[in-house]
Design an enzyme around this catalytic site. Structure first.
Site, short mmCIF file in Angstrom:
data_model
loop_
_atom_site.label_atom_id
_atom_site.label_comp_id
_atom_site.label_asym_id
_atom_site.label_seq_id
_atom_site.Cartn_x
_atom_site.Cartn_y
_atom_site.Cartn_z
N TYR A 235 0.89 -1.34 0.00
CA TYR A 235 -0.13 0.12 -0.05
C TYR A 235 0.87 1.22 -0.04
O TYR A 235 0.38 2.34 -0.02
CB TYR A 235 -0.86 0.03 1.29
CG TYR A 235 -1.96 -0.96 0.99
CD1 TYR A 235 -2.92 -0.98 0.23
CD2 TYR A 235 -2.15 -2.06 1.86
CE1 TYR A 235 -4.19 -1.90 0.21
CE2 TYR A 235 -2.96 -3.15 1.85
CZ TYR A 235 -4.07 -3.07 0.96
OH TYR A 235 -5.18 -3.79 0.84
N TYR B 180 -11.89 -1.04 -0.16
CA TYR B 180 -11.87 -0.74 1.41
C TYR B 180 -10.69 0.02 1.73
O TYR B 180 -10.58 0.61 2.98
CB TYR B 180 -12.16 -2.19 1.88
CG TYR B 180 -11.16 -2.83 2.55
CD1 TYR B 180 -10.27 -3.66 1.86
CD2 TYR B 180 -10.41 -2.72 3.81
CE1 TYR B 180 -9.07 -4.56 2.20
CE2 TYR B 180 -9.26 -3.36 4.34
CZ TYR B 180 -8.77 -4.19 3.61
OH TYR B 180 -7.62 -4.91 3.83
N ARG B 181 -9.81 -0.06 0.86
CA ARG B 181 -8.38 0.48 1.46
C ARG B 181 -7.66 0.62 0.17
O ARG B 181 -7.72 -0.43 -0.62
CB ARG B 181 -7.83 -0.50 2.43
CG ARG B 181 -6.51 -0.14 2.85
CD ARG B 181 -6.13 -1.38 3.72
NE ARG B 181 -4.69 -1.29 4.41
CZ ARG B 181 -4.04 -2.18 5.04
NH1 ARG B 181 -4.69 -3.42 5.19
NH2 ARG B 181 -3.11 -1.80 5.62
#
Lengths: 124, 537
Positions: free
Chosen positions: B117, B494-495
């Site tokens: 991420y 969601y992310r």
């Protein structure tokens, strides 16, 4: 590069430079670290860790356990180890001085250089 | 070249090419919009006055560890200009005040290890990383209530070690890179784990936050003088504030309470092996009632064969370089390693009696779905079973870093994680769409479904060789197409990583974005906290 930037060595020059001074720093770090090697106390920051502890709780999760190459017992130069730790290598993440303190890294790199191979380790 | 050769070649390559940060003397990392070199230098000097010279980093070499990312970043946008590393909340307050004075944006990180991420790298150029790893105190552990209070720099490894060294029979719940990651950071990003406490934000209780004006605020019961319930009661009074500080840039969280699961008397991990890719719908239909009723209490991972193999194998062990990862080859490799095309992991937690009572019900349901229900008795020391059995009891490993070697040596990974309701038909449609897009760009469907209480997180690992510039560009384009085409079907992430925060925010619509922007302008008018986080200016 920013307004902050001091003159710096190239990557290769830096490795050579560190190779000369690394072992001295490592010995000093081990000496200083000795009284601080207990576990973490409630309300206190994490104390300095031994190379064995850092290997067991960081490096050893990948190296020699299917994920990363074996690094013990290969006489990897301490300066090479330090460079790779700080910059990452291929799929290996980089570790910042806040994660592995400079004195911890000096001791760890020397410990890896001088280490013997472990029979239980394996790479796939 | 063998692995030993690569080890040597890598360091020379890195040294000769620069540090992989994208910055160099000729091509400096850009400052934040509107900031002058004098502003930046002034801020850095003032930061040194707060934390000491050794904990402020501003030159290319020192910033290099903050710039390593796995996500695609062909334009080198995600390069910080510096880092400042406080050890106390008072230092964080002072740093925030200085940032306001000079308009220098800060990108807070806890341990900076969210891997696919974006690690410690910021969403937009010109930011100084506010590295809180030195703030790593375990402040409280209540063995009766099963709670703890942590600073952001504590890792799951530290917390696990503390509990073990003090013989405290509480478990932790880890993401897949637990040893390096932060319980506070992972919870703030609404990450998940694999015990019954796996939905991390549900098990969070109380925060301390440094606001953009430097004030310290405590949420829930934390602002009540003398309260003993800060880590026991989530809601406090009035609007529930904690959610505002997750996946946001509205404050800097400096303490967080978490609930910890008591170690159960019995822990029994299972794997359900299904033979066909087409079984995806049947598995979810069988598992959903078990999850909704909480007979299966932990978040299941339903792992595709390619994702599993990518952890410990290399792609060219299965098909030649450049060839399509076809289903026949995949199935053959999976079978040779004791795996099916889908491998669903869950566990039972309780006493001998409760586990013995529930197990036959679950076995019957999953067997009827066409799966083989397996335990350690059948799987033995199979490394994939061992990996998941470790995770489902809150154990630590870094096996998933092996994914980075799947395709070449360059280490490229971006997680794409769209959400759907837990229905088989939705998963079936998502799998078809994902494979179409990935194969269009030459990438593999290395994917899993995390089956939550009522939701599915489709966890797709976009694996590419980051040392190949063309492949990195393709990965970037592929990721963007995944986000937009899934979004058009009603499936948003969601992310997401720093490479796609704005794009994912667009999927949630202008009203929601506008509301976030109004809050941001009101509480951080100078925009000094993490501009671009979750697409919030």
């Amino acid at each position: 590069m920013t307004a902050e930037t001091p003159p710096r060595l190239s990557g290769i020059e830096e490795v050579v430079m560190k190779r000369k001074i690394g072992p001295m720093l490592a010995i000093g770090a081990l000496t200083c670290a000795a009284p601080l090697l207990a576990g973490q106390k409630l309300g206190e920051v994490q104390p300095l860790r031994t190379p064995e502890k850092i290997y067991a709780t960081t490096c050893g999760y990948c190296h020699g356990r299917n994920v990363g190459p074996i690094i013990l017992g290969r006489v990897l130069p301490a300066d090479t180890v330090k460079y790779i730790v700080r910059h990452g290598q291929n799929g290996m993440p980089a570790f910042r001085p806040t994660e592995i303190k400079p004195s911890e890294l000096d001791a760890l790199a020397t410990w890896i250089e001088k280490s013997t191979a472990r029979s239980g380790e394996h790479g796939q | 070249m063998d692995r030993r050769g690569l080890l040597g070649a890598g360091i020379l390559g890195a040294a000769s090419l620069g540090l992989g940060t994208g910055a160099s003397a000729k091509n400096p990392a850009p400052l934040a919009p509107g900031l002058t070199k004098a502003d930046f230098a002034g801020a850095m000097k003032a930061f040194r006055g707060v934390v000491g010279t050794e904990w402020v980093f501003g030159d290319e070499e020192a910033v290099a560890p903050y710039a390593k990312v796995y996500v695609p970043d062909p334009a080198n946008r995600h390069v910080p200009v510096g880092a400042v590393c406080p050890e106390t909340v008072e230092q964080v307050q002072e740093i925030v005040r200085i940032a306001n004075t000079y308009r220098q944006p800060l990108w807070p990180v806890s341990t900076g290890k969210n891997m696919g991420y974006g690690m410690a790298a910021p969403a937009t150029p010109g930011q100084v990383v506010l590295d809180m790893k030195r703030m790593n105190r375990i402040l409280e552990v209540d063995t009766d209530l099963g709670t703890c209070l942590l600073e952001p720099g504590v890792t799951y490894q530290q917390l696990r070690d503390y509990l073990t060294e003090n013989n405290i029979p509480l478990w932790i719940d880890v993401p897949t890179v637990g040893p390096l990651a932060s319980p506070v950071g992972n919870t703030l990003d609404r990450g998940v784990g694999y015990t019954p406490y796996g939905e991390h934000f549900m098990f969070q209780c109380g925060m301390e936050v440094v606001l953009a004006d430097g004030q310290v605020m405590r949420t829930g019961m934390g602002s009540i003088k003398g309260s003993t319930a800060w880590q026991a009661f989530k809601w406090g009074y009035g609007p529930y504030l904690d959610g505002l500080f997750t996946q946001s840039n509205f404050g800097v969280v400096t303490k967080m309470g978490l609930w910890l699961m008591p170690k159960p008397p019995v822990y029994k991990p299972f794997m359900v092996r299904h033979a066909e890719m087409g079984d995806v719908s049947r598995i979810i239909e069988a598992m959903r009632p078990l999850r909704v009723s909480n007979l299966v209490a932990n978040c299941n991972l339903m792992m595709g064969a390619a994702y599993q193999l990518a952890m410990f194998k290399r792609r060219n062990e299965i098909v030649p370089d450049g060839a399509l990862l076809d289903e026949v080859s995949l199935k053959k490799a999976a079978k040779a390693n004791g795996l099916g095309m889908w491998n669903t992991y869950f566990a039972l937690y309780g006493t001998e009696q409760t586990v013995a009572a529930v197990e036959p019900i679950i076995r019957a349901s999953l067997t009827a779905s066409g799966g083989e229900v397996l335990t350690s008795a059948e799987m033995g020391d199979n490394p994939w079973f061992h990996h998941h059995a470790t995770l489902m009891e809150g154990g630590l490993n870094l096996d998933e870093i092996g994914l980075l070697r799947w395709r070449g040596a360059g280490g490229g990974l971006a997680w794409f994680a769209p959400v759907a309701a837990a229905r088989g038909i939705e998963a079936e449609r998502q799998t078809v769409l994902a494979r179409e897009i990935l194969e269009k760009y030459g990438f593999d469907y290395t994917a899993a479904y995390a089956i939550g209480w009522r939701d599915l997180h489709h966890i797709i690992a976009l694996l590419f060789d980051k040392s190949d510039a063309e492949q990195e560009k393709k990965a970037d384009a592929c990721y963007r197409e995944l986000v937009t085409r899934f979004g058009a079907q009603g499936w948003a992430s969601y992310r997401t990583g720093v490479n796609s925060m704005d794009l994912v925010a667009q999927q949630y619509g202008e009203v929601n974005r506008g509301f976030n922007a109004k809050i941001k302008h009101a509480i951080d008018p100078n925009g000094i906290l993490a501009p671009g986080k979750s697409g919030i200016i």
